[in-house]
Design an enzyme around this catalytic site. Structure first.
Site, PDB file in Angstrom:
ATOM      1  CG  ASN A   1      -0.722  -0.140   2.489  1.00 61.83           C
ATOM      2  OD1 ASN A   1      -0.253  -1.185   2.942  1.00 61.83           O
ATOM      3  ND2 ASN A   1      -0.938   0.914   3.242  1.00 61.83           N
ATOM      4  CG  ASP A   2      -0.102   4.259   2.804  1.00 63.37           C
ATOM      5  OD1 ASP A   2      -1.059   3.712   2.254  1.00 63.37           O
ATOM      6  OD2 ASP A   2      -0.177   4.811   3.916  1.00 63.37           O
TER       7      ASP A   2
ATOM      8  NE  ARG B   1      -2.883   5.979  10.774  1.00 64.87           N
ATOM      9  CZ  ARG B   1      -3.893   5.920  11.633  1.00 64.87           C
ATOM     10  NH1 ARG B   1      -3.650   5.821  12.931  1.00 64.87           N
ATOM     11  NH2 ARG B   1      -5.151   5.958  11.212  1.00 64.87           N
TER      12      ARG B   1
END
EC number: 3.2.1.26
Length: 477
Positions: free
Chosen positions: A38-39, A160
């Site tokens: 993902n990211d 975060r």
């Protein structure tokens, strides 16, 4: 211990890679060798290479304890996989090395990431601990964890996705957070070093009830403005806007160190397709501001999981500003993908005009004469499952996908730009389409899942005629 965990992760990835299928695996987008992605994280030019780290689960095609995958490139287009950079399991990142960024600290490649710990069972977001951590490397491949460098303010648990940069002889960091009232915000810190940080201010925050968490913040100057880029969670759909599970976009404004961020506009989505999240920007070796996003969406079906992998990145896009508007164009290095060229002569289309019987990896440029086209809708189609078309009745550009066997159906759309012409630059890969509208005024990115025999590429018009003024097509490799 850290080395043994990295070794175990690499071995698990190798086993998963052996059984990975390629039905939907991209030709020219960055995807994991196998497992989950993902990211984008830690995008940087360092030691004469571009580095792209990313959220990665090497043991499975499903999201799990987050590692940092790693790839390098000399052109942001052709990527080479490197060993996994970070594995979770230490006291402060026991359950995940979550997203973050990378900086060059006097020749030391420094990763600033979120250490994530579940306090009451995996998946219970109401009981977590998140801190910002540091890992360093001199060779850009092997990293040593340096421990915690920043803990959350009193009363904040969701804390975060640090993005760090250097400005005016000072380190700066933005962090995404959820305040005690369940409202998203971005916190700004300043640092005398990467290990010593002081809270500066709340840089921006959601209105009460608007969104509960702001993830993946980024903050940069471009032209005369600063842009705060982030991914809010919990926004409600409004008409054609905010239709995806979560959004990503920017707020423009003015800022200088020590000052408030004076917003000059509202939140605007960066991409209007089905699949775009957690974009991160960085500075190319020649000073261009580049952004890459995750070309997927949380809670979407991901058919590639059947073949042992999930997730891919967008093409690298150059950001620029024109008359206060943010433009996104594919980096010019993308032209290095072009192989066989096929011109598409100007024509009037009244039904279907086939461009390719089997389009695997192509770039298409189309210029439509809007004023002279009276068809109810007209555009480009790939098989029976993807259409990019002008809807003359609603005066919108529509990206539609239909893969019922994958539980995927629906469209995204934007208003047709003003003017007589519509210029489209379209990149189609095995399982994605990216559309750049009028030289970067808007972008639409979506994952698509045609079967290998469903890749006929054609132009079409329904109930009238469409006038194509110019067209070109390249095979990409």
């Amino acid at each position: 211990m850290t080395q043994s965990r990295l070794h175990a992760a690499q071995n698990a990835l190798a086993k998963l890679h052996e059984r990975r299928g390629n039905t939907f695996y991209p030709h020219f987008h960055l995807a994991p060798p196998a497992g989950w992605m993902n990211d984008p994280n830690g995008l940087i030019w360092f030691n004469d290479r571009y580095h792209a780290f990313y959220q990665h689960h090497p043991m499975s095609e499903h999201w799990g304890p987050m590692h940092w995958g790693h790839a390098t490139s000399d052109d942001m287009i052709h990527w080479q996989h490197e060993p996994i950079a970070l594995a979770p399991g230490d006291e402060n990142d026991k359950d995940g090395c979550f997203s973050g960024s990378a900086v060059d600290d006097n020749g030391v490649l420094s990763l600033i990431y979120t250490g994530h710990v579940w306090l009451d069972g995996a998946g219970n977001d109401d009981a977590i601990r998140e801190v910002q951590c540091l890992a360093t490397s001199r060779d850009g491949i092997h990293f040593e964890k340096q421990g915690v460098i920043l803990t959350p303010p009193e009363g904040i648990m969701h804390f975060r996705d640090p993005k760090v940069w250097r400005e005016a002889d000072t380190w700066w960091m933005v962090v995404g957070a959820k305040d005690p009232g369940n409202t998203g915000q971005i916190l700004l810190y300043r640092g005398s070093s990467l290990r010593e940080w002081t809270f500066d201010r709340v840089l921006a925050h959601a209105d009460a009830g608007e969104s509960y968490m702001w993830e993946c913040p980024d903050f940069f100057s471009l032209g005369d403005q600063h842009y705060l880029m982030f991914s809010p969670q919990g926004m409600n759909a409004e008409g054609y806007s905010y239709r995806n599970r979560f959004q990503s976009g920017v707020i423009p404004g003015m800022w200088s160190p020590g000052r408030l961020f004076a917003q000059s506009g509202h939140f605007t989505e960066l991409d209007n397709g089905h699949d775009f999240y957690a974009p991160q920007s960085f500075v190319a070796k020649d000073g261009r501001r580049i952004v890459i996003g995750w070309m997927d969406m949380w809670e979407s079906p991901m058919p590639s999981k059947r073949e042992g992998w999930a997730g891919c990145m967008t093409l690298a896009r150059e950001l620029s500003e024109s008359n206060g508007k943010l433009l996104q164009r594919p980096v010019h290095e993308a032209e290095s993908l072009r192989q066989q060229h096929q011109s598409i002569s100007p024509r009037t289309i009244s039904n279907k005009y086939v461009l390719q019987e089997n389009a695997q990896a192509v770039e298409i440029q189309l210029q439509w004469a809007l004023k002279n086209s009276d068809a109810e809708h007209y555009g480009l189609q790939l098989g029976a499952g993807m259409r990019l078309y002008i809807d003359n009745q609603s005066e919108r550009l529509v990206l539609w996908r239909y893969y019922p066997h994958e539980n995927l159906d629906g469209y995204r759309s934007i208003p047709l730009p003003q003017g007589d012409m519509l210029a489209l630059r379209i990149f189609i890969d095995t399982s994605s389409v990216e559309v750049f509208i009028n030289d970067g005024e808007a972008v639409m990115s979506s994952r698509i899942y045609p079967q290998p025999e469903e890749r006929e590429l054609s132009l079409y018009a329904s109930h009238g005629v469409a006038v194509l003024q110019h067209g070109a097509l390249w095979q990409l490799g």
